[in-house]
Design a protein around this motif. Structure first.
Motif, PDB file in Angstrom:
ATOM      1  N   GLU A 174       5.736 -15.828 -19.205  1.00 20.75           N
ATOM      2  CA  GLU A 174       4.501 -15.773 -18.437  1.00 20.75           C
ATOM      3  C   GLU A 174       3.651 -14.632 -18.975  1.00 20.75           C
ATOM      4  OE1 GLU A 174       3.012 -15.035 -13.817  1.00 20.75           O
ATOM      5  OE2 GLU A 174       5.141 -14.935 -14.335  1.00 20.75           O
ATOM      6  N   ILE A 175       2.364 -14.902 -19.210  1.00 20.33           N
ATOM      7  CA  ILE A 175       1.474 -13.893 -19.760  1.00 20.33           C
ATOM      8  C   ILE A 175       0.250 -13.736 -18.864  1.00 20.33           C
ATOM      9  CG2 ILE A 175       2.268 -14.190 -22.129  1.00 20.33           C
ATOM     10  CD1 ILE A 175      -0.120 -15.982 -22.660  1.00 20.33           C
ATOM     11  N   ALA A 176      -0.589 -12.788 -19.198  1.00 20.81           N
ATOM     12  CA  ALA A 176      -1.726 -12.481 -18.326  1.00 20.81           C
ATOM     13  C   ALA A 176      -2.721 -13.636 -18.247  1.00 20.81           C
ATOM     14  CB  ALA A 176      -2.424 -11.213 -18.803  1.00 20.81           C
ATOM     15  N   ASP A 177      -3.080 -14.220 -19.401  1.00 24.24           N
ATOM     16  CA  ASP A 177      -4.109 -15.264 -19.412  1.00 24.24           C
ATOM     17  C   ASP A 177      -3.917 -16.111 -20.664  1.00 24.24           C
ATOM     18  OD1 ASP A 177      -6.410 -16.832 -19.518  1.00 24.24           O
ATOM     19  OD2 ASP A 177      -7.692 -15.262 -18.711  1.00 24.24           O
ATOM     20  N   ALA A 178      -3.188 -17.208 -20.522  1.00 20.95           N
ATOM     21  CA  ALA A 178      -2.858 -18.048 -21.675  1.00 20.95           C
ATOM     22  C   ALA A 178      -4.099 -18.674 -22.299  1.00 20.95           C
ATOM     23  CB  ALA A 178      -1.866 -19.131 -21.269  1.00 20.95           C
ATOM     24  N   ALA A 208       1.709 -19.864 -19.939  1.00 17.08           N
ATOM     25  CA  ALA A 208       2.916 -19.450 -20.657  1.00 17.08           C
ATOM     26  C   ALA A 208       2.722 -19.494 -22.164  1.00 17.08           C
ATOM     27  CB  ALA A 208       4.088 -20.345 -20.272  1.00 17.08           C
ATOM     28  N   LEU A 209       3.459 -18.634 -22.833  1.00 17.15           N
ATOM     29  CA  LEU A 209       3.537 -18.608 -24.286  1.00 17.15           C
ATOM     30  C   LEU A 209       5.011 -18.708 -24.657  1.00 17.15           C
ATOM     31  CD1 LEU A 209       1.805 -15.937 -26.592  1.00 17.15           C
ATOM     32  CD2 LEU A 209       3.935 -17.044 -27.159  1.00 17.15           C
ATOM     33  N   TRP A 210       5.339 -19.687 -25.477  1.00 21.63           N
ATOM     34  CA  TRP A 210       6.699 -19.820 -25.993  1.00 21.63           C
ATOM     35  C   TRP A 210       6.819 -19.007 -27.280  1.00 21.63           C
ATOM     36  CZ3 TRP A 210       9.112 -25.371 -26.111  1.00 21.63           C
ATOM     37  CH2 TRP A 210       8.920 -26.017 -24.883  1.00 21.63           C
ATOM     38  N   THR A 211       8.017 -18.495 -27.518  1.00 21.49           N
ATOM     39  CA  THR A 211       8.392 -18.001 -28.849  1.00 21.49           C
ATOM     40  C   THR A 211       9.686 -18.708 -29.224  1.00 21.49           C
ATOM     41  OG1 THR A 211       7.389 -15.833 -28.470  1.00 21.49           O
ATOM     42  CG2 THR A 211       8.954 -16.006 -30.271  1.00 21.49           C
ATOM     43  N   ALA A 212       9.738 -19.258 -30.433  1.00 23.21           N
ATOM     44  CA  ALA A 212      10.915 -20.025 -30.846  1.00 23.21           C
ATOM     45  C   ALA A 212      11.223 -19.795 -32.317  1.00 23.21           C
ATOM     46  CB  ALA A 212      10.679 -21.519 -30.598  1.00 23.21           C
ATOM     47  N   HIS A 213      12.499 -19.631 -32.638  1.00 25.52           N
ATOM     48  CA  HIS A 213      12.953 -19.546 -34.024  1.00 25.52           C
ATOM     49  C   HIS A 213      14.427 -19.903 -34.069  1.00 25.52           C
ATOM     50  CE1 HIS A 213      11.486 -17.532 -37.960  1.00 25.52           C
ATOM     51  NE2 HIS A 213      10.714 -18.558 -37.646  1.00 25.52           N
ATOM     52  N   THR A 245      -3.098  -2.532 -38.555  1.00 19.38           N
ATOM     53  CA  THR A 245      -3.505  -3.013 -37.238  1.00 19.38           C
ATOM     54  C   THR A 245      -2.299  -3.606 -36.522  1.00 19.38           C
ATOM     55  OG1 THR A 245      -5.724  -3.531 -38.056  1.00 19.38           O
ATOM     56  CG2 THR A 245      -5.054  -4.542 -35.981  1.00 19.38           C
ATOM     57  N   LEU A 246      -2.081  -3.158 -35.282  1.00 12.62           N
ATOM     58  CA  LEU A 246      -0.971  -3.671 -34.487  1.00 12.62           C
ATOM     59  C   LEU A 246      -1.508  -4.612 -33.420  1.00 12.62           C
ATOM     60  CD1 LEU A 246       2.157  -3.172 -34.354  1.00 12.62           C
ATOM     61  CD2 LEU A 246       1.664  -1.743 -32.352  1.00 12.62           C
ATOM     62  N   LEU A 247      -1.164  -5.908 -33.559  1.00  8.02           N
ATOM     63  CA  LEU A 247      -1.465  -6.895 -32.523  1.00  8.02           C
ATOM     64  C   LEU A 247      -0.398  -6.782 -31.442  1.00  8.02           C
ATOM     65  CD1 LEU A 247      -2.128  -9.958 -34.849  1.00  8.02           C
ATOM     66  CD2 LEU A 247      -3.860  -8.564 -33.711  1.00  8.02           C
ATOM     67  N   ILE A 248      -0.790  -6.851 -30.173  1.00  4.37           N
ATOM     68  CA  ILE A 248       0.204  -6.612 -29.125  1.00  4.37           C
ATOM     69  C   ILE A 248      -0.195  -7.284 -27.820  1.00  4.37           C
ATOM     70  CG2 ILE A 248      -0.857  -4.449 -28.319  1.00  4.37           C
ATOM     71  CD1 ILE A 248       2.081  -3.347 -28.114  1.00  4.37           C
ATOM     72  N   SER A 249       0.815  -7.704 -27.086  1.00  2.84           N
ATOM     73  CA  SER A 249       0.637  -8.221 -25.729  1.00  2.84           C
ATOM     74  C   SER A 249       1.973  -8.075 -25.019  1.00  2.84           C
ATOM     75  CB  SER A 249       0.198  -9.696 -25.743  1.00  2.84           C
ATOM     76  OG  SER A 249       1.217 -10.503 -26.322  1.00  2.84           O
ATOM     77  N   THR A 250       1.966  -8.266 -23.705  1.00  2.00           N
ATOM     78  CA  THR A 250       3.203  -8.208 -22.933  1.00  2.00           C
ATOM     79  C   THR A 250       3.365  -9.485 -22.123  1.00  2.00           C
ATOM     80  OG1 THR A 250       2.070  -7.069 -21.115  1.00  2.00           O
ATOM     81  CG2 THR A 250       3.166  -5.688 -22.749  1.00  2.00           C
ATOM     82  N   GLY A 251       4.559  -9.682 -21.598  1.00  2.00           N
ATOM     83  CA  GLY A 251       4.838 -10.852 -20.781  1.00  2.00           C
ATOM     84  C   GLY A 251       6.197 -10.715 -20.115  1.00  2.00           C
ATOM     85  N   THR A 252       6.623 -11.770 -19.440  1.00  2.00           N
ATOM     86  CA  THR A 252       7.915 -11.784 -18.769  1.00  2.00           C
ATOM     87  C   THR A 252       8.586 -13.125 -19.034  1.00  2.00           C
ATOM     88  OG1 THR A 252       7.070 -10.360 -17.000  1.00  2.00           O
ATOM     89  CG2 THR A 252       9.109 -11.554 -16.556  1.00  2.00           C
ATOM     90  N   ILE A 253       9.858 -13.090 -19.434  1.00  2.00           N
ATOM     91  CA  ILE A 253      10.581 -14.330 -19.713  1.00  2.00           C
ATOM     92  C   ILE A 253      10.832 -15.078 -18.406  1.00  2.00           C
ATOM     93  CG2 ILE A 253      12.694 -15.361 -20.648  1.00  2.00           C
ATOM     94  CD1 ILE A 253      12.977 -12.923 -22.463  1.00  2.00           C
ATOM     95  N   ARG A 254      10.339 -16.321 -18.335  1.00  2.00           N
ATOM     96  CA  ARG A 254      10.498 -17.137 -17.137  1.00  2.00           C
ATOM     97  C   ARG A 254      11.438 -18.321 -17.336  1.00  2.00           C
ATOM     98  NH1 ARG A 254       9.390 -13.461 -13.587  1.00  2.00           N
ATOM     99  NH2 ARG A 254       7.179 -12.861 -13.453  1.00  2.00           N
ATOM    100  N   GLU A 255      11.557 -18.806 -18.564  1.00  2.00           N
ATOM    101  CA  GLU A 255      12.423 -19.957 -18.822  1.00  2.00           C
ATOM    102  C   GLU A 255      13.156 -19.774 -20.137  1.00  2.00           C
ATOM    103  OE1 GLU A 255      10.505 -23.801 -18.610  1.00  2.00           O
ATOM    104  OE2 GLU A 255       8.956 -23.006 -17.280  1.00  2.00           O
TER     105      GLU A 255
END
Length: 479
Positions: free
Chosen positions: A427-431, A345-350, A401-411
């Motif tokens: 949840e991401i492909a490979d944390a 998992a990857l968190w994003t918080a602000h 340059t565009l940095l990018i990834s996808t995921g799904t909110i799980r919590e």
């Protein structure tokens, strides 16, 4: 004025600049003095040259598109104009360079091109003036419409701003229009900024932003905002505060006075954007405003209305939000990242984000009213985003340059207990891999520059690939 400023490396430069403004001085006099005499204005509609290249073929044989299908495609373009609202197609047919030139002249110098191929060799015969002029061009090529689909990505490898949509789905015409319009809209945009600007080095230089992407950066002295804040109608501020209080699921730490102060700042920001006729805002001095009111509620309101607004002066995140707003009409959640490899998992918080992540006409997310996590006072929204939602996490860096990834909110926490208030766990492909590849080897800078990403609802990977083709950028997948 900045007694509570104790936040990360931001304070290494941000507090110094804030104090300079508060003292009536300027660390950035050259930028302020260099404001352009004539500022751009946003057009009601942007023109796109829609060129049918080649000639139609009989409907029952050969490789190509027949007249009946051309009519259907033209009807699709009219539907796209109606749906998007701010796009106007200049439609014509070209089977030679000379015919292409006439359509381009009619559309105007700023118009990007949507080329729809009709037959074998049609695109090749008509495209030279477009390529020579360096106009962004999206090519729509339906199956069996000819063999010219092989060339757009070869032109892209040669450095031309070209992309290809090879599909039987005519909805790709709308995708092409959404992406093509980004370029002229960026050229006409005005960004209001309070220094210091932060992020990658090119993104902190207004002249480079103008040259590479088109927007004009308008540096606003702190006193301008101070005067606007003093002029706020207190009855309107009370009404704004009452709206925030009434719609909150719960108020935990803030007092009514905290919310009222934040409402005043929100209305002052609204007034500033209205007066400047600006499309985006970056505030590098927000930590110096805290005694008079937190700007976080105001940032939420702006983003909900389709005005990108970045805190901590983060220009990379702001430009990212602008690109995605013009492309998809959705706001972004700018935040800090942290990983949990045990959960992949990857968190994003602000402590700030939009309520309407689906766009201005979408339903607002529920929220709590909280104190600022790291400062411990004031008021910020703790927004509870949608569990199960597919997201795109991205940031434009170095203007190219565009940095990018996808995921799904799980919590999403019912009430956050650490980190910034608004949080999503995706949840991401490979944390493990993403931790090692954070930044993709292309971004350097201070902690904030390395840390921030912008989250958008939806999977925009394909849109991003086309956008970077047309804007001559690199796309780097993180992780």
């Amino acid at each position: 004025m900045c007694e509570n400023c104790n936040r990360r490396e931001f304070l290494g430069t941000g507090a110094l600049a804030s104090l300079a403004w508060a003292a009536g001085g300027s660390l950035y006099a050259e930028e302020v003095a260099a404001q352009p005499a004539q500022l751009p204005t946003m057009p009601e509609k942007v023109r796109i040259a829609a060129i049918f290249t080649g000639v139609p073929v009989p409907c029952d044989r050969s490789w190509g598109v027949c007249e009946e299908e051309i009519t259907q495609l033209q009807n699709c373009l009219k539907e796209v104009e109606t749906k998007l609202g701010n796009v106007e197609f200049v439609i014509g047919r070209a089977n030679s360079p000379e015919e292409t030139v006439k359509i381009l002249q009619q559309a105007g110098d700023e118009a990007p091109v949507l080329a729809i191929n009709l037959c074998i060799g049609g695109l090749l015969r008509a495209s030279k003036p477009i390529l020579d002029a360096g106009r962004p061009m999206a090519v729509y090529s339906a199956p069996a419409s000819g063999h010219d689909w092989m060339y757009p990505f070869r032109w892209r490898q040669e450095g031309k701003p070209v992309t290809l949509l090879a599909s039987s789905d005519r909805g790709e015409l709308e995708r092409a229009a959404r992406i093509l319009r980004v370029i002229p809209l960026m050229r006409h945009s005005r960004i209001v900024a309070f220094v210091p600007l932060q992020g990658t080095a090119p993104a902190c230089q207004p002249e480079k932003i103008k040259e590479r992407l088109g927007p004009t950066v308008i540096i606003v002295p702190q006193k301008r905002f101070d005067d606007l804040l003093e002029s706020v109608d207190m009855s309107k501020a009370k009404a704004e505060a009452e709206t925030w209080i009434r719609n909150a699921k719960k108020i935990i730490e803030p007092t009514e006075e905290d919310v009222l102060k934040a409402a005043r700042v929100s209305l002052a920001l609204d007034k500033l954007m209205e007066e400047e006729k600006a499309q985006a805002l970056a505030v590098g001095t927000c930590m110096g405003w805290l005694q008079r009111g937190f700007p976080c509620l105001g940032f939420t309101r702006l983003r909900d209305r389709g005005i990108p607004a970045s805190c901590e002066g983060d220009m990379d995140s702001l430009l990212t939000m602008m690109l995605f707003w013009y492309m998809a009409n959705i706001p972004g959640f700018q935040g800090n990242a942290t990983f949990d490899t045990a959960k992949n998992a990857l968190w994003t918080a602000h402590c700030v984000g939009p309520l309407k992540m689906d766009g201005p006409h979408g339903e607002p997310a529920p929220y709590l009213l909280r104190s600022h996590s790291e400062i411990g006072g004031g008021v910020v929204p703790e927004i509870q985003y949608r569990i199960g939602q597919k997201i795109t996490r991205t940031k434009l860096v170095n203007l190219d340059t565009l940095l990018i990834s996808t995921g799904t909110i799980r919590e999403v926490p019912e009430k956050s207990v650490r980190a910034c208030r608004t949080q999503i766990v995706t949840e991401i492909a490979d944390a493990v891999k993403m931790v090692r590849n954070w930044g993709g080897g292309v971004v350097e800078g201070n902690m904030m520059t390395l840390l921030h990403r912008v989250v958008f609802y939806g999977d925009h990977m394909q849109n991003a690939r086309h956008l970077t083709d047309l804007m001559q950028m690199r796309l780097v997948e993180e992780g």
